[in-house]
Every structure is written in structure tokens, then in C-alpha cells.
Design a protein around this motif. Structure first.
Motif, PDB file in Angstrom:
ATOM      1  N   HIS A   1      10.486   2.998   1.345  1.00 38.23           N
ATOM      2  CA  HIS A   1      11.546   3.390   2.403  1.00 38.23           C
ATOM      3  C   HIS A   1      10.854   3.740   3.794  1.00 38.23           C
ATOM      4  N   GLU A   2       9.580   4.321   3.728  1.00 40.31           N
ATOM      5  CA  GLU A   2       9.036   4.685   5.058  1.00 40.31           C
ATOM      6  C   GLU A   2       8.293   3.401   5.661  1.00 40.31           C
ATOM      7  N   ASN A   3       8.000   2.686   5.057  1.00 36.94           N
ATOM      8  CA  ASN A   3       7.113   1.398   5.715  1.00 36.94           C
ATOM      9  C   ASN A   3       7.439   0.167   4.799  1.00 36.94           C
ATOM     10  N   PRO A   4       8.590  -0.429   5.455  1.00 34.81           N
ATOM     11  CA  PRO A   4       9.052  -1.716   4.619  1.00 34.81           C
ATOM     12  C   PRO A   4       8.160  -2.970   4.869  1.00 34.81           C
ATOM     13  N   ALA A   5       7.449  -2.896   5.561  1.00 36.07           N
ATOM     14  CA  ALA A   5       6.314  -3.915   5.703  1.00 36.07           C
ATOM     15  C   ALA A   5       5.361  -4.137   4.632  1.00 36.07           C
ATOM     16  N   LYS A   6       5.176  -3.144   4.033  1.00 35.31           N
ATOM     17  CA  LYS A   6       4.243  -2.683   2.733  1.00 35.31           C
ATOM     18  C   LYS A   6       5.036  -3.608   1.651  1.00 35.31           C
ATOM     19  N   GLU A   7       6.191  -3.235   1.814  1.00 33.12           N
ATOM     20  CA  GLU A   7       7.001  -3.858   0.291  1.00 33.12           C
ATOM     21  C   GLU A   7       6.957  -5.418   0.479  1.00 33.12           C
ATOM     22  N   GLN A   8       7.271  -5.887   1.886  1.00 29.92           N
ATOM     23  CA  GLN A   8       7.300  -7.337   2.135  1.00 29.92           C
ATOM     24  C   GLN A   8       5.853  -7.922   1.940  1.00 29.92           C
ATOM     25  N   GLU A   9       4.970  -6.952   2.141  1.00 29.26           N
ATOM     26  CA  GLU A   9       3.532  -7.779   1.927  1.00 29.26           C
ATOM     27  C   GLU A   9       3.101  -7.817   0.346  1.00 29.26           C
ATOM     28  N   GLN A  10       3.967  -7.056  -0.444  1.00 32.18           N
ATOM     29  CA  GLN A  10       3.721  -6.901  -1.837  1.00 32.18           C
ATOM     30  C   GLN A  10       4.576  -8.324  -2.330  1.00 32.18           C
ATOM     31  N   VAL A  11       5.672  -8.470  -2.003  1.00 32.60           N
ATOM     32  CA  VAL A  11       6.591  -9.736  -2.284  1.00 32.60           C
ATOM     33  C   VAL A  11       5.815 -10.939  -1.958  1.00 32.60           C
ATOM     34  N   GLU A  12       5.572 -10.896  -0.727  1.00 35.99           N
ATOM     35  CA  GLU A  12       4.644 -12.291  -0.387  1.00 35.99           C
ATOM     36  C   GLU A  12       3.839 -12.370  -1.135  1.00 35.99           C
ATOM     37  N   LEU A  13       2.865 -11.594  -1.607  1.00 31.62           N
ATOM     38  CA  LEU A  13       1.679 -11.743  -2.576  1.00 31.62           C
ATOM     39  C   LEU A  13       2.357 -12.131  -4.040  1.00 31.62           C
ATOM     40  N   PHE A  14       3.315 -11.465  -4.335  1.00 31.42           N
ATOM     41  CA  PHE A  14       3.673 -11.968  -5.906  1.00 31.42           C
ATOM     42  C   PHE A  14       4.141 -13.260  -5.691  1.00 31.42           C
ATOM     43  N   LEU A  15       4.949 -13.801  -4.708  1.00 31.62           N
ATOM     44  CA  LEU A  15       5.130 -15.114  -4.547  1.00 31.62           C
ATOM     45  C   LEU A  15       4.220 -16.234  -4.564  1.00 31.62           C
ATOM     46  N   ARG A  16       3.299 -15.773  -3.771  1.00 32.08           N
ATOM     47  CA  ARG A  16       2.208 -16.576  -3.598  1.00 32.08           C
ATOM     48  C   ARG A  16       1.251 -16.707  -4.944  1.00 32.08           C
ATOM     49  N   HIS A  17       1.206 -15.847  -5.753  1.00 32.28           N
ATOM     50  CA  HIS A  17       0.523 -15.857  -6.812  1.00 32.28           C
ATOM     51  C   HIS A  17       1.528 -15.862  -8.216  1.00 32.28           C
ATOM     52  N   ARG A  18       2.761 -16.290  -8.059  1.00 36.82           N
ATOM     53  CA  ARG A  18       3.628 -16.581  -8.986  1.00 36.82           C
ATOM     54  C   ARG A  18       3.608 -15.483 -10.099  1.00 36.82           C
ATOM     55  N   VAL A  19       3.793 -14.307  -9.697  1.00 38.20           N
ATOM     56  CA  VAL A  19       3.990 -13.096 -10.591  1.00 38.20           C
ATOM     57  C   VAL A  19       5.422 -13.454 -11.257  1.00 38.20           C
ATOM     58  N   PRO A  20       5.452 -13.603 -12.611  1.00 34.62           N
ATOM     59  CA  PRO A  20       6.722 -13.843 -13.218  1.00 34.62           C
ATOM     60  C   PRO A  20       7.774 -12.626 -13.403  1.00 34.62           C
ATOM     61  N   ARG A  21       7.140 -11.276 -13.236  1.00 36.32           N
ATOM     62  CA  ARG A  21       8.320 -10.459 -13.490  1.00 36.32           C
ATOM     63  C   ARG A  21       7.717  -9.224 -12.815  1.00 36.32           C
ATOM     64  N   VAL A  22       8.758  -8.352 -12.062  1.00 38.03           N
ATOM     65  CA  VAL A  22       8.611  -7.067 -11.408  1.00 38.03           C
ATOM     66  C   VAL A  22       9.219  -5.979 -12.083  1.00 38.03           C
ATOM     67  N   GLU A  23       8.635  -4.882 -11.994  1.00 38.63           N
ATOM     68  CA  GLU A  23       9.656  -3.654 -12.483  1.00 38.63           C
ATOM     69  C   GLU A  23       9.918  -2.964 -11.089  1.00 38.63           C
ATOM     70  N   ALA A  24      11.026  -2.732 -10.667  1.00 44.77           N
ATOM     71  CA  ALA A  24      11.552  -2.627  -9.434  1.00 44.77           C
ATOM     72  C   ALA A  24      11.876  -0.717  -9.497  1.00 44.77           C
TER      73      ALA A  24
END
Length: 473
Positions: A99-122
Motif C-alpha cells: 500500500h505504501e509503495n505500489p512500485a514494489k508490487e509492480q516489480e514483484q509481478v513483473e518478476l513473476f511473469l518473467r520467470h513464469r511463476v504459476p501460482r501466487v498467494e495474494a
């Protein structure tokens, strides 16, 4: 009662036993390729470690890696290990709302998509965010039978019905449109997003360790199951969302109760900290092994100190709970560090931080200059926000101390934990698994699921052989 429990009733009537593999949702087991409708949840800073996820995956069970608070290179290394050692087997990674730093969350998702992480626990989401929606929608395609093929699976941990509602519906249209306009998703993906729910699995998080609203599972879970069914009446795709249970699940009876209440799956957390695979220090595990059900306290959550959010932690033998509460009260009452009286300021520096406020601020400023420049700029303009960041440093420090196992600073350990572990400790006392070194995450899953099946078998036998009302024994 879930469909699988109805089948289990019939099995019990025919063979006298319910199997652990029959509990919960068959869709959960086939969808994730697991033996049981059971998962081990993520815990911050790799407390839910690589070893924990690998051990579970090799046993045909699902676990989520605790990626929150880790550097990107550490997360990438973990993902590569899961690919090598588990492959297409069950594994996932935590996606923590920022919530405080949305850029961090975006960085995580880009990493997950780049490395084909099949599941996340939100976890810790209040509303859907652009990064979460991007993860869910990316890669959508039409299967030969006309259904939507979804490559990215989402398990959402929630404790409030208004939050659950978001995950039972399609990804918000305004976020999908924004992603499409920016080229982050394709036109086909954007169109197919209207036909899916934001989550595959929805976990009702009750009286859990760490962030908690301390909801009662007997109220929260049935309500969330009914909420899913109400949404499905107008949006049929919601019927496929599996509703699970978390919080307070430390003994077979509790797991059995969750399935009777309608859980499609169960998820454990606190109990897995006290295992050989857990990523925290041995000193913390020694402390957790001694915990009783009453040895927990609810304190301000350090990462959301300004909101008053709460977290459940180990209290026994620690000063941390009292100190966390005091820092929150000081933040509420004062407008700046300079507003603190001399005695309080001296005590905080000498006993809490073990260094001066100036030293704490220099380290804090260096971190925020890289991680969140906007928050740093605000602190330089707003003395109360500067005090908030200084106080938050104590909470960060308390996690580091626990992870490192510092003997000198043991009283300041922050150990997120719920009462389920106390119940498990009591149950294992006097058995070969009394000590944490003999506890393994997959074996705890077997203990709980097989034990729950036995409990339900025994209860069903008693119910079906009970003397009818009015008859003589």
C-alpha cells in the motif's frame, strides 16, 4: 457439507473409514496436482523457506514461498530452485500488497511473469491492484472446448466479506482497460478477463498469526461460502472459486471442523514455523516449541503502524509486544520525535533501538532513498511521518533479530504466531515429534489430514449408530 464430505459419508458407511484424500474439494486436488486439499501458507522474509516449499512439493503437497521483504535476486534464485526440484509440481510464491509503495508490487509481478511463476498467494490486499490484475490476466487464452485457459493461479487470503467480493468477480474493468491502453495485456486477454474471477481459491483467514482481524472461523467460513454461492447466482464462474480455511488449525479436530463447516481446502501457517524446514533461527524454534495456546498477544502491525492494523505474535518471554504497543501509542499522541519528553526519548534510544534517533534516521533515510523516495520526501516535510518511519525501524529490527537468532537481543524478537501452534505442541508432547528438529512440514500435513479423517470417521459412526430419540437403550 461439501460434496466431497458427502462422498466421504457414503464411503464411511460402506467401508467404515473416511480417507484423508477424500476431504475437501476434488477440484482443488486436481487443479493443483496435490494429494490433499491442504496447503502451507507463505510467511514473510522466507520464514516459509525454499526448503519448506521443496519438501512439500516433493511430497505432492502445495506450499507458498515467503517472498515478502526479500530482494529480487533472492526471489529469482528461489524460483529457479523450485523449477529444478519441483518442476511442474505444486509450488507458489507470495504476492504481498504494498500500500505504501505500489512500485514494489509492480516489480514483484513483473518478476513473476518473467520467470513464469504459476501460482501466487495474494495477501494483505484491500482492493484489487493493477499489478495483481496484470498477473491474473496475462496469458489468458481460449481452450479448444471454448473455456478460458488461465495460466496464472491466484489464492487470496482474506478476512473481510467486502474484500472477498473483489476476488469472486472479474478483474475490475477500469484496471484491465488501463493495462490494455498501456500495452501490458493484449486485446484477447482483456476480453477474456470478463469471463473469469480474480481468484481461483479464496482462503478465509480467521484467528491467525501475523496480520489478523481475529475473526471466528465458525462465523467467517460459512459466511464466505454463502457469499461465494450468492455471487455465483449472477456470475456462474464464481461457483468454481474454492473457499478454504486458515487460522487456528493446529490439531486434527480443528481441521475436521473446518471441512464440516464447508471448507474446500485448509491452509496452515504458524505450525510450520516450528519445523526443521522453516527459515527462521533455531533460537526462535526453541521458543516456539515451548509455546502454549495462551502465549500469544495482539499488537500493532509494524508495516501498517499508521493505520492501527493488528498482528498476533508470541508473547512468552518477550518485551516486544509491550514495546510495540507503546510505540503505537507514542505515535498517536505525538507529532514529532522532538515532541517526546527527555526520559521517554532516552529510554527508546537506549533500550528499544540501542542507538540514537539520528543513527536510526540515517539508516532509514538511506533505505527509503532507494526503496520509496516519495515516502522519504514526505518525511523530510512532515515531522510526524519522519517519526513514523523511525518507529517502523524498530519493527524491522525486531524481525531481523529473530531471523538471526541474536542471543543478546532475544527480548525484542518479533515472532508472528497464532494459538494453533500451542495446541499442536500440547498434542505432540511426549511423542517422537515433540522437538522441532523431528517435525517436518509434509509430515504435519499427514498428521492433520489423516487425523481429521479419523475424527470424522469416528463422529459419523457415533451419529449413525446413535439411539433414536424416545427409544429405550
Amino acid at each position: 457439507m461439501t460434496t466431497s464430505l458427502v462422498r466421504a459419508d457414503r464411503t464411511a458407511g460402506e467401508t467404515g473409514r473416511i480417507g484423508a484424500e477424500d476431504l475437501g474439494s476434488a477440484s482443488f486436488r486436481t487443479g493443483h496436482g496435490v494429494r490433499y486439499a491442504y496447503a502451507a501458507g507463505s510467511m514473510y522474509k522466507a520464514v516459509a523457506s525454499e526448503e519448506l516449499v521443496v519438501r512439500m512439493g516433493r511430497a505432492g503437497l502445495l506450499a507458498y514461498f515467503g517472498a515478502g521483504g526479500l530482494r529480487a535476486d533472492r526471489v529469482v534464485a528461489a524460483v529457479r530452485r523450485f523449477e529444478r526440484e519441483i518442476g511442474d509440481g505444486p509450488w507458489g510464491v507470495n504476492l504481498l500488497a504494498s500500500h505504501e509503495n505500489p512500485a514494489k508490487e509492480q516489480e514483484q509481478v513483473e518478476l513473476f511473469l518473467r520467470h513464469r511463476v504459476p501460482r501466487v498467494e495474494a495477501a494483505s490486499f484491500i482492493v484489487p491492484t493493477r499489478p495483481l490484475v496484470q498477473y491474473r490476466v496475462s496469458g489468458l487464452s481460449t481452450a479448444p472446448d471454448g473455456s478460458v485457459r488461465i495460466p496464472h493461479r491466484v489464492m487470496a487470503k482474506v478476512s473481510r466479506p467486502e474484500v472477498a467480493q473483489h476476488f469472486l468477480e472479474p478483474p475490475p474493468r477500469h484496471l484491465v482497460d488501463a493495462l490494455l491502453a498501456d500495452g501490458a495485456v493484449t486485446a484477447e486477454e482483456a476480453a477474456l478477463a470478463e469471463r473469469i474471477t480474480l481468484a481461483d481459491d479464496l482462503c478465509a483467514e480467521a484467528d491467525s498469526g501475523g496480520h489478523t482481524d481475529q475473526r471466528q472461523l465458525v462465523v467467517l467460513l460459512p459466511d464466505m461460502v454463502h457469499q461465494r454461492d450468492r455471487v455465483a447466482a449472477r456470475f456462474p464462474a464464481a461457483a468454481r472459486v474454492r473457499v478454504g480455511a486458515a487460522g487456528g488449525l493446529g490439531v486434527p479436530e480443528a481441521v475436521a471442523a473446518a471441512f464440516v463447516l464447508g471448507a474446500d481446502f485448509v491452509l496452515t501457517g504458524s505450525i510450520n514455523q516450528c519445523t526443521a524446514e522453516c527459515g527462521t533461527s533455531e533460537r526462535v524454534k526453541d521458543m516456539l516449541q515451548q509455546a502454549e495456546v495462551h502465549d500469544m498477544a495482539v499488537v500493532p502491525a509494524g508495516d501498517m503502524l499508521e493505520t492501527g492494523a493488528r498482528a498476533q505474535v508470541l508473547r512468552r518471554g518477550l518485551f516486544y509486544p509491550a514495546r510495540a504497543n507503546r510505540l503505537y501509542e507514542l505515535y498517536r499522541r505525538h507529532d514529532s520525535i522532538e515532541d517526546l519528553d527527555e526520559r521517554t526519548a532516552e529510554q527508546l534510544q537506549r533500550r528499544y533501538f540501542r542507538r540514537t534517533f539520528d543513527q536510526v534516521w540515517e539508516e532509514t533515510r538511506a533505505y527509503y532513498a532507494q526503496a520509496n523516495p516519495a515516502s522519504l520526501h514526505r518525511a523530510e516535510q512532515d515531522p510526524k511521518h519522519k517519526m513514523l518511519l523511525i518507529f517502523k525501524a524498530y519493527f524491522v529490527q525486531s524481525i531481523r533479530l529473530a531471523m538471526s537468532g541474536s542471543a543478546e537481543h532475544q527480548v525484542d524478537y518479533q515472532i508472528n504466531c497464532g494459538p494453533a501452534l500451542g495446541a499442536l505442541n500440547s498434542r505432540l508432547r511426549g511423542t517422537p515429534q515433540e522437538h522441532w528438529r523431528a517435525r517436518h512440514v509434509d509430515e504435519l500435513a499427514d498428521l492433520l489430514m489423516r487425523g481429521a479423517a479419523d475424527v470424522l470417521t469416528q463422529r459419523l459412526v457415533r451419529l449413525t449408530t446413535a439411539t433414536p430419540p424416545g427409544s429405550r437403550s
